[in-house]
Design an enzyme around this catalytic site. Structure first.
Site, PDB file in Angstrom:
ATOM      1  N   ARG A   1       0.818  -1.216   0.000  1.00 25.84           N
ATOM      2  CA  ARG A   1       0.000   0.000   0.000  1.00 25.84           C
ATOM      3  C   ARG A   1       0.853   1.267   0.000  1.00 25.84           C
ATOM      4  O   ARG A   1       2.023   1.256   0.361  1.00 25.84           O
ATOM      5  CB  ARG A   1      -0.916   0.011   1.223  1.00 25.84           C
ATOM      6  CG  ARG A   1      -2.019  -1.021   1.210  1.00 25.84           C
ATOM      7  CD  ARG A   1      -2.785  -0.993   2.511  1.00 25.84           C
ATOM      8  NE  ARG A   1      -1.952  -1.415   3.647  1.00 25.84           N
ATOM      9  CZ  ARG A   1      -2.285  -1.259   4.921  1.00 25.84           C
ATOM     10  NH1 ARG A   1      -3.430  -0.659   5.235  1.00 25.84           N
ATOM     11  NH2 ARG A   1      -1.497  -1.683   5.890  1.00 25.84           N
TER      12      ARG A   1
ATOM     13  N   LYS B   1       3.061   1.639   7.459  1.00 24.68           N
ATOM     14  CA  LYS B   1       3.334   0.675   8.522  1.00 24.68           C
ATOM     15  C   LYS B   1       4.645   0.997   9.231  1.00 24.68           C
ATOM     16  O   LYS B   1       5.348   1.943   8.903  1.00 24.68           O
ATOM     17  CB  LYS B   1       3.332  -0.740   7.955  1.00 24.68           C
ATOM     18  CG  LYS B   1       1.986  -1.167   7.375  1.00 24.68           C
ATOM     19  CD  LYS B   1       0.873  -1.125   8.408  1.00 24.68           C
ATOM     20  CE  LYS B   1       0.953  -2.264   9.395  1.00 24.68           C
ATOM     21  NZ  LYS B   1      -0.211  -2.294  10.330  1.00 24.68           N
TER      22      LYS B   1
ATOM     23  N   HIS C   1       1.176   2.781  16.255  1.00 28.47           N
ATOM     24  CA  HIS C   1       0.736   1.783  17.252  1.00 28.47           C
ATOM     25  C   HIS C   1       1.558   1.921  18.536  1.00 28.47           C
ATOM     26  O   HIS C   1       2.105   0.959  19.052  1.00 28.47           O
ATOM     27  CB  HIS C   1       0.861   0.363  16.681  1.00 28.47           C
ATOM     28  CG  HIS C   1       0.105   0.171  15.404  1.00 28.47           C
ATOM     29  ND1 HIS C   1      -1.272   0.214  15.341  1.00 28.47           N
ATOM     30  CD2 HIS C   1       0.531  -0.045  14.135  1.00 28.47           C
ATOM     31  CE1 HIS C   1      -1.658   0.012  14.082  1.00 28.47           C
ATOM     32  NE2 HIS C   1      -0.597  -0.132  13.336  1.00 28.47           N
TER      33      HIS C   1
ATOM     34  N   GLN D   1       1.665  -0.766  23.912  1.00 27.80           N
ATOM     35  CA  GLN D   1       2.315  -1.868  23.199  1.00 27.80           C
ATOM     36  C   GLN D   1       3.833  -1.785  23.392  1.00 27.80           C
ATOM     37  O   GLN D   1       4.425  -0.711  23.294  1.00 27.80           O
ATOM     38  CB  GLN D   1       1.994  -1.804  21.704  1.00 27.80           C
ATOM     39  CG  GLN D   1       0.510  -1.811  21.376  1.00 27.80           C
ATOM     40  CD  GLN D   1      -0.059  -0.431  21.141  1.00 27.80           C
ATOM     41  OE1 GLN D   1       0.308   0.525  21.827  1.00 27.80           O
ATOM     42  NE2 GLN D   1      -0.961  -0.308  20.188  1.00 27.80           N
TER      43      GLN D   1
ATOM     44  N   ARG E   1     -11.943  10.119  13.188  1.00 29.22           N
ATOM     45  CA  ARG E   1     -10.774   9.959  12.319  1.00 29.22           C
ATOM     46  C   ARG E   1     -11.071  10.476  10.917  1.00 29.22           C
ATOM     47  O   ARG E   1     -12.156  10.246  10.369  1.00 29.22           O
ATOM     48  CB  ARG E   1     -10.356   8.485  12.257  1.00 29.22           C
ATOM     49  CG  ARG E   1      -9.727   7.989  13.539  1.00 29.22           C
ATOM     50  CD  ARG E   1      -9.390   6.518  13.451  1.00 29.22           C
ATOM     51  NE  ARG E   1      -8.391   6.245  12.420  1.00 29.22           N
ATOM     52  CZ  ARG E   1      -7.955   5.017  12.135  1.00 29.22           C
ATOM     53  NH1 ARG E   1      -8.410   3.974  12.806  1.00 29.22           N
ATOM     54  NH2 ARG E   1      -7.036   4.840  11.192  1.00 29.22           N
TER      55      ARG E   1
ATOM     56  N   GLY F   1     -19.609   0.852  12.238  1.00 35.77           N
ATOM     57  CA  GLY F   1     -18.419   1.607  11.880  1.00 35.77           C
ATOM     58  C   GLY F   1     -17.878   1.223  10.512  1.00 35.77           C
ATOM     59  O   GLY F   1     -18.420   0.362   9.817  1.00 35.77           O
TER      60      GLY F   1
ATOM     61  N   ASP G   1     -23.717  -3.209  17.790  1.00 32.46           N
ATOM     62  CA  ASP G   1     -22.894  -2.011  17.948  1.00 32.46           C
ATOM     63  C   ASP G   1     -23.029  -1.527  19.393  1.00 32.46           C
ATOM     64  O   ASP G   1     -23.227  -2.337  20.307  1.00 32.46           O
ATOM     65  CB  ASP G   1     -23.285  -0.942  16.927  1.00 32.46           C
ATOM     66  CG  ASP G   1     -22.108  -0.049  16.566  1.00 32.46           C
ATOM     67  OD1 ASP G   1     -21.332  -0.404  15.663  1.00 32.46           O
ATOM     68  OD2 ASP G   1     -21.947   1.007  17.204  1.00 32.46           O
TER      69      ASP G   1
ATOM     70  N   ASP H   1      -5.258  -6.073  18.255  1.00 30.14           N
ATOM     71  CA  ASP H   1      -4.316  -5.376  19.132  1.00 30.14           C
ATOM     72  C   ASP H   1      -4.015  -6.278  20.326  1.00 30.14           C
ATOM     73  O   ASP H   1      -4.262  -5.911  21.480  1.00 30.14           O
ATOM     74  CB  ASP H   1      -4.905  -4.045  19.583  1.00 30.14           C
ATOM     75  CG  ASP H   1      -3.843  -3.005  19.887  1.00 30.14           C
ATOM     76  OD1 ASP H   1      -2.646  -3.385  19.930  1.00 30.14           O
ATOM     77  OD2 ASP H   1      -4.196  -1.836  20.079  1.00 30.14           O
TER      78      ASP H   1
END
Length: 347
Positions: A16, A75, A93, A98, A128, A192, A213, A266
């Site tokens: 991408r 990424k 992320h 994390q 977003r 969403g 939802d 996640d």
């Protein structure tokens, strides 16, 4: 002059890109300088970017870019530990505890750079402004149903590879399910972007859908209905307050559930709503078998839109372009809000 440096993705199987040649044309017309690195695998070839006014740079040369360049990728960066001195736009992320994210923030602190995390580019209303969510949902539902079909025939989901387009993906899933009872699929987060994509694939493949939802999950759990489905698709991003949809004891609990598609994926976050696994899967091994009897497989690929790299890139780039055109005032608007999130977590 604002200088946007589009780096080549260095992660395997990542084709991408967050801008199209048409986007480069618009940026250059506004006076923004654009550099695009060569890439052996980008879904959109380099030549049209250069014809649109971008300058070429060698693959992976972004560490040597001018200090004032804004490095734009999608990424993660290679985990080599070097200090990061530039401003970077990417999915970091890094803000949910994390471990890899903490190491990334340490690199920014060491080098004096800044992370503008694409996940935290938000409007005044907190929504977003650009996301791959629809395509993550579409592809995640596809791989989860392929896993269901393989399991129903006594196997485990084989390796997956990029598809030419969404129609080819839907046809592949429908073919895999042919001759089986239509799987019962529960989608949480169905309203969403991610849930919409998942629902569209499931409908195209002939699955029986239940859509949940916020109204259905507001009580906070437990959610025994999840275990009554054949396939559960989690389309809710992990965040503080997210309820647990699948607890650790689901491995051994009586259940009809056979496949979990954790599309939000996640697993290393303490806020993850799916507690039966601890690591992402990949294209070569799309599922983890977390229970042998009764069988339970978890699909948790963390670059699902890359299975549809052209369509997902074009869609995302169109959403993001108006905000790239605002980079001349990077201290304001979506960029200013994203920097504030970065500084909060660095502190």
């Amino acid at each position: 002059m604002t200088h946007l440096w589009v780096r080549a993705e260095q992660r395997p199987q990542e084709e991408r890109v967050g801008i199209t040649p048409e986007g480069v044309t618009a940026l250059v017309a506004q006076g923004i300088r654009v550099t695009v690195e060569d890439s052996p695998c980008r879904a959109l070839p380099l030549a049209p970017f250069l014809a649109a006014g971008a300058q070429a740079a060698p693959y992976g040369s972004w560490p040597d870019a001018p200090q004032d360049a804004i490095i734009f990728g999608l990424k993660e960066l290679p985990e080599e530990g070097s200090p990061l001195r530039h401003r970077h736009i990417m999915f970091g992320h890094a803000f949910k505890g994390q471990p890899a994210g903490q190491r990334l923030l340490a690199r920014f602190k060491a080098g004096g750079g800044v992370l503008y995390d694409l996940e935290y580019l938000t409007s005044d209303q907190g929504r977003r402004v650009a996301a791959f969510g629809y395509w993550a949902g579409y592809a995640g539902a596809a791989v989860s149903l392929l896993a269901f079909a393989a399991q129903a025939r006594g196997g485990i989901c084989p390796a997956v590879a990029r598809f030419s387009d969404r129609h080819a993906m839907a046809h592949a899933v429908a073919d895999a399910l042919a001759g089986l009872n239509a799987p019962r699929v529960l989608i949480i987060g169905a309203l969403g972007r991610v849930g919409t994509g998942a629902a569209d694939l499931c409908a195209a493949a002939g699955a029986t859908l239940t859509r949940w939802d916020m109204a259905e999950t507001a009580h906070g759990g437990p959610f025994p209905e999840v275990l009554e489905q054949d396939v559960f698709l989690n389309c809710i991003l992990a965040s503080p307050g997210t309820p647990v949809f699948v607890s650790e004891n689901a491995r051994t609990a009586p259940r009809a559930l056979r496949v979990i598609g954790d599309i939000a994926c996640d697993p290393t976050s303490e806020f993850s709503p799916v507690k039966v696994y601890d690591r992402a899967t990949d294209w070569e091994s799309p599922v983890l078998r977390v229970s042998p009897d009764p069988v339970l497989d978890v699909m948790a690929i963390d670059n699902l839109p890359s299975l549809l790299p052209v369509e997902s890139s074009q869609d995302f780039a169109g959403q993001l372009l108006p905000h790239l055109l605002a980079l001349d005032d990077i201290s304001a608007g979506v960029w200013g809000r994203a920097r504030a999130v970065f500084e909060q977590h660095c502190a």
